[in-house]
Design an enzyme around this catalytic site. Sequence first.
Site, PDB file in Angstrom:
ATOM      1  N   TYR A   1      -3.287   3.009 -12.281  1.00 17.22           N
ATOM      2  CA  TYR A   1      -1.812   4.028 -12.274  1.00 17.22           C
ATOM      3  C   TYR A   1      -0.516   3.536 -11.694  1.00 17.22           C
ATOM      4  CZ  TYR A   1      -2.512   3.223  -7.429  1.00 17.22           C
ATOM      5  OH  TYR A   1      -2.551   2.074  -6.123  1.00 17.22           O
TER       6      TYR A   1
ATOM      7  N   SER B   1       1.053  -0.802   0.346  1.00 15.62           N
ATOM      8  CA  SER B   1      -0.190   0.349   0.048  1.00 15.62           C
ATOM      9  C   SER B   1       0.677   1.403  -0.025  1.00 15.62           C
ATOM     10  CB  SER B   1      -0.745   0.416   1.321  1.00 15.62           C
ATOM     11  OG  SER B   1      -1.987   1.204   1.437  1.00 15.62           O
ATOM     12  N   ARG B   2       0.099   1.980  -0.862  1.00 12.01           N
ATOM     13  CA  ARG B   2       0.949   3.641  -0.493  1.00 12.01           C
ATOM     14  C   ARG B   2       0.224   4.135   0.013  1.00 12.01           C
ATOM     15  NH1 ARG B   2       1.513   1.557  -5.600  1.00 12.01           N
ATOM     16  NH2 ARG B   2       4.345   1.623  -6.228  1.00 12.01           N
TER      17      ARG B   2
ATOM     18  N   ASP C   1     -13.492   7.169  -1.770  1.00 13.78           N
ATOM     19  CA  ASP C   1     -13.473   6.957  -3.749  1.00 13.78           C
ATOM     20  C   ASP C   1     -13.941   7.733  -4.671  1.00 13.78           C
ATOM     21  OD1 ASP C   1     -11.187   5.432  -3.133  1.00 13.78           O
ATOM     22  OD2 ASP C   1     -11.866   3.366  -2.870  1.00 13.78           O
TER      23      ASP C   1
ATOM     24  N   GLY D   1     -15.902  -1.881 -16.697  1.00 18.60           N
ATOM     25  CA  GLY D   1     -16.434  -2.199 -15.126  1.00 18.60           C
ATOM     26  C   GLY D   1     -16.636  -2.286 -14.937  1.00 18.60           C
TER      27      GLY D   1
ATOM     28  N   GLY E   1     -16.958  -3.771 -11.293  1.00 16.64           N
ATOM     29  CA  GLY E   1     -16.291  -4.560  -9.701  1.00 16.64           C
ATOM     30  C   GLY E   1     -16.545  -3.104  -8.754  1.00 16.64           C
TER      31      GLY E   1
ATOM     32  N   GLY F   1      -4.718   7.814 -13.572  1.00 14.26           N
ATOM     33  CA  GLY F   1      -6.025   7.335 -11.774  1.00 14.26           C
ATOM     34  C   GLY F   1      -4.623   7.895 -10.924  1.00 14.26           C
TER      35      GLY F   1
ATOM     36  N   ASN G   1     -13.967   2.865   2.945  1.00 14.63           N
ATOM     37  CA  ASN G   1     -12.845   2.546   2.461  1.00 14.63           C
ATOM     38  C   ASN G   1     -12.340   3.129   4.053  1.00 14.63           C
ATOM     39  OD1 ASN G   1     -12.945   5.234   1.372  1.00 14.63           O
ATOM     40  ND2 ASN G   1     -11.458   5.073  -0.657  1.00 14.63           N
TER      41      ASN G   1
ATOM     42  N   LYS H   1     -12.954  -4.203   2.510  1.00 17.75           N
ATOM     43  CA  LYS H   1     -14.092  -3.260   2.336  1.00 17.75           C
ATOM     44  C   LYS H   1     -15.175  -2.915   2.224  1.00 17.75           C
ATOM     45  CE  LYS H   1     -11.113  -0.720  -0.943  1.00 17.75           C
ATOM     46  NZ  LYS H   1     -11.038  -0.239  -1.847  1.00 17.75           N
TER      47      LYS H   1
HETATM   48  P1  NAP Z   1     -12.555  -5.652  -8.789  1.00 13.81           P
HETATM   49  O1  NAP Z   1     -13.527  -5.066  -7.705  1.00 13.81           O
HETATM   50  O2  NAP Z   1     -12.092  -6.856  -8.792  1.00 13.81           O
HETATM   51  O3  NAP Z   1     -13.235  -5.031 -10.486  1.00 13.81           O
HETATM   52  C1  NAP Z   1     -12.054  -5.284 -11.279  1.00 13.81           C
HETATM   53  C2  NAP Z   1     -12.978  -5.086 -12.861  1.00 13.81           C
HETATM   54  O4  NAP Z   1     -11.953  -5.443 -13.633  1.00 13.81           O
HETATM   55  C3  NAP Z   1     -14.283  -5.665 -13.340  1.00 13.81           C
HETATM   56  O5  NAP Z   1     -15.208  -5.194 -13.693  1.00 13.81           O
HETATM   57  C4  NAP Z   1     -13.710  -7.320 -14.090  1.00 13.81           C
HETATM   58  O6  NAP Z   1     -14.482  -7.342 -14.975  1.00 13.81           O
HETATM   59  C5  NAP Z   1     -12.584  -6.266 -15.118  1.00 13.81           C
HETATM   60  N1  NAP Z   1     -11.774  -7.288 -15.740  1.00 13.81           N
HETATM   61  C6  NAP Z   1     -10.071  -7.846 -14.736  1.00 13.81           C
HETATM   62  N2  NAP Z   1      -9.987  -8.881 -16.185  1.00 13.81           N
HETATM   63  C7  NAP Z   1     -10.038  -8.275 -17.151  1.00 13.81           C
HETATM   64  C8  NAP Z   1     -10.033  -8.499 -18.643  1.00 13.81           C
HETATM   65  N3  NAP Z   1      -9.242  -9.337 -18.988  1.00 13.81           N
HETATM   66  N4  NAP Z   1     -10.803  -8.277 -19.471  1.00 13.81           N
HETATM   67  C9  NAP Z   1     -12.441  -7.664 -19.131  1.00 13.81           C
HETATM   68  N5  NAP Z   1     -12.631  -6.752 -17.757  1.00 13.81           N
HETATM   69  C10 NAP Z   1     -11.704  -6.987 -16.546  1.00 13.81           C
HETATM   70  O7  NAP Z   1     -11.643  -4.726  -8.605  1.00 13.81           O
HETATM   71  P2  NAP Z   1     -11.787  -2.627  -8.249  1.00 13.81           P
HETATM   72  O8  NAP Z   1     -11.416  -2.873  -6.762  1.00 13.81           O
HETATM   73  O9  NAP Z   1     -13.409  -1.929  -9.061  1.00 13.81           O
HETATM   74  O10 NAP Z   1     -10.551  -2.134  -8.733  1.00 13.81           O
HETATM   75  C11 NAP Z   1     -10.308  -2.151 -10.296  1.00 13.81           C
HETATM   76  C12 NAP Z   1      -9.002  -1.641 -10.572  1.00 13.81           C
HETATM   77  O11 NAP Z   1      -8.585  -0.440 -10.675  1.00 13.81           O
HETATM   78  C13 NAP Z   1      -7.831  -2.420 -10.016  1.00 13.81           C
HETATM   79  O12 NAP Z   1      -6.870  -1.702 -11.294  1.00 13.81           O
HETATM   80  C14 NAP Z   1      -7.307  -1.104  -9.060  1.00 13.81           C
HETATM   81  O13 NAP Z   1      -6.707  -0.850  -9.083  1.00 13.81           O
HETATM   82  C15 NAP Z   1      -7.868   0.649  -9.155  1.00 13.81           C
HETATM   83  N6  NAP Z   1      -8.403   1.005  -8.340  1.00 13.81           N
HETATM   84  C16 NAP Z   1      -7.595   2.338  -8.605  1.00 13.81           C
HETATM   85  C17 NAP Z   1      -7.516   3.361  -7.626  1.00 13.81           C
HETATM   86  C18 NAP Z   1      -7.647   4.775  -7.557  1.00 13.81           C
HETATM   87  O14 NAP Z   1      -7.206   5.524  -6.953  1.00 13.81           O
HETATM   88  N7  NAP Z   1      -6.343   5.088  -8.709  1.00 13.81           N
HETATM   89  C19 NAP Z   1      -8.746   3.169  -6.908  1.00 13.81           C
HETATM   90  C20 NAP Z   1     -10.042   1.524  -7.059  1.00 13.81           C
HETATM   91  C21 NAP Z   1      -9.256   0.742  -7.906  1.00 13.81           C
HETATM   92  P3  NAP Z   1     -15.323  -8.863 -14.523  1.00 13.81           P
HETATM   93  O15 NAP Z   1     -16.336  -8.482 -13.991  1.00 13.81           O
HETATM   94  O16 NAP Z   1     -15.735  -9.179 -16.230  1.00 13.81           O
HETATM   95  O17 NAP Z   1     -14.737 -10.175 -14.253  1.00 13.81           O
END
Ligand code: NAP
Length: 282
Positions: free
Chosen positions: A223, A14-15, A101, A128, A130, A244, A86, A65
Amino acid sequence: MAKAFIVGHPIKHSRSPLIHGHWLKAYGLDGSYERIDVEPVNFGEFLRSFRSRGFAGGNVTLPHKEAAFAGVDRRTAQAQRVGAVNTLWAEDGLIWGDNTDVTGFMAHLDASLGTGWEQDVDTALVLGAGGAARAVVAGLQDRPIKRIFVANRTGSKAEDLARDLRPGSPVGLETSAWEALGRVIPHAQLIVNTTSLGMAGQPSLTLDLSRSPRRAAVADIVYVPLKTPLLAAAAAQDLRTVDGLGMLLHQAVPGFRRWFGVTPEVTPGLRALILADIEGTR
Ligand code: NAP
C-alpha cells in the site's frame, strides 16, 4: 482506562497508532494505544508481563509474529492455520493470539468486489509465500473457489506453504514455478500480490496481464504507494483492482473490539487520514 499497544522492533514507522487513535477519538473512548519497541531477546518476558503492566492486549508486528504464535496460551483457528499471531488479548487468565490479516484481507476484498465475487472466480493466483501469503491463502480457502495457485521466487517456500495449508481444505492448492506464471495468468480470475515487489524502493512486479480473463480482479497488498505498478497495469487492461490499504485498516478491527469493547468502522475518513500519512500530506 483500557490500554493497548503495538509491539515490534523497530516500531516507529507503524501506522497502527494512527488508526486506533482515530477510533478512540471517534467513539469518545477513554483508552490509549502505544508503540512499544522490544528486542527479540526480550519478547518472551514482554508477552508474560503485559497484563501486569495494565494492558488489555495489543498488536504484534515484525519480527515477533512467530514468537507470539509460540508463546501464547491459546490460538484462534486462523492463527493456528497461518502459523503467526498479530493480535493479543487476555481472557480468563490466559493469553490468546489471533491472526487478523486473514479477515483483514477478506473483508477488504468483499468490500471492494462486492459479496458474491466468488461466483466469477474458480482459479486464484497468489504471488509470494511469506507470512502475508499464508494469511491470504487461508482466507481464500474459506471461500467457494475451485483452486488456488501459489507462485514464489523461491519455489521451495511455495511448496512449504502448500504442504502446510492444504490439509482440511476442499479448495485445491497447487504451486506454479515463478517462471511459468504466464501459463497460469490466463486462467486466474483473481490475482493477489503478497510479495514486497512494487513497494516504494523495491523493483516493480511486472506481469503480462494481456491474456487475463475479461473480468479478472487484481489485488495488491502493498500500500506504499497506493497505486502500485501492478495495479496501474491491471487498470490499463480494464481489470478490476483492489489496493492494499483496506487490508491494513480492516485487520485492525478485531483487536480494537477486544480491547475497547466497540466494533469500529472502516470509514472514508479513516482511509483519507492514513492515505494522507502515506503521501506525507497530513
Ligand atoms: P515476507 O514474509 O518477508 O515475504 C516476502 C515475499 O516477497 C516472499 O515471498 C519473497 O520471495 C518475495 N520477494 C521479495 N523480494 C522479491 C523479489 N525481488 N522478487 C520476487 N519475490 C520477492 O513478508 P510478508 O510479511 O509476507 O509481507 C509481504 C508484503 O506484504 C510486504 O510488502 C508487506 O508490507 C505487505 N503486507 C501488507 C499488509 C497489509 O495490511 N496491506 C499486511 C502484511 C504485509 P522469496 O521467498 O523468494 O524471498
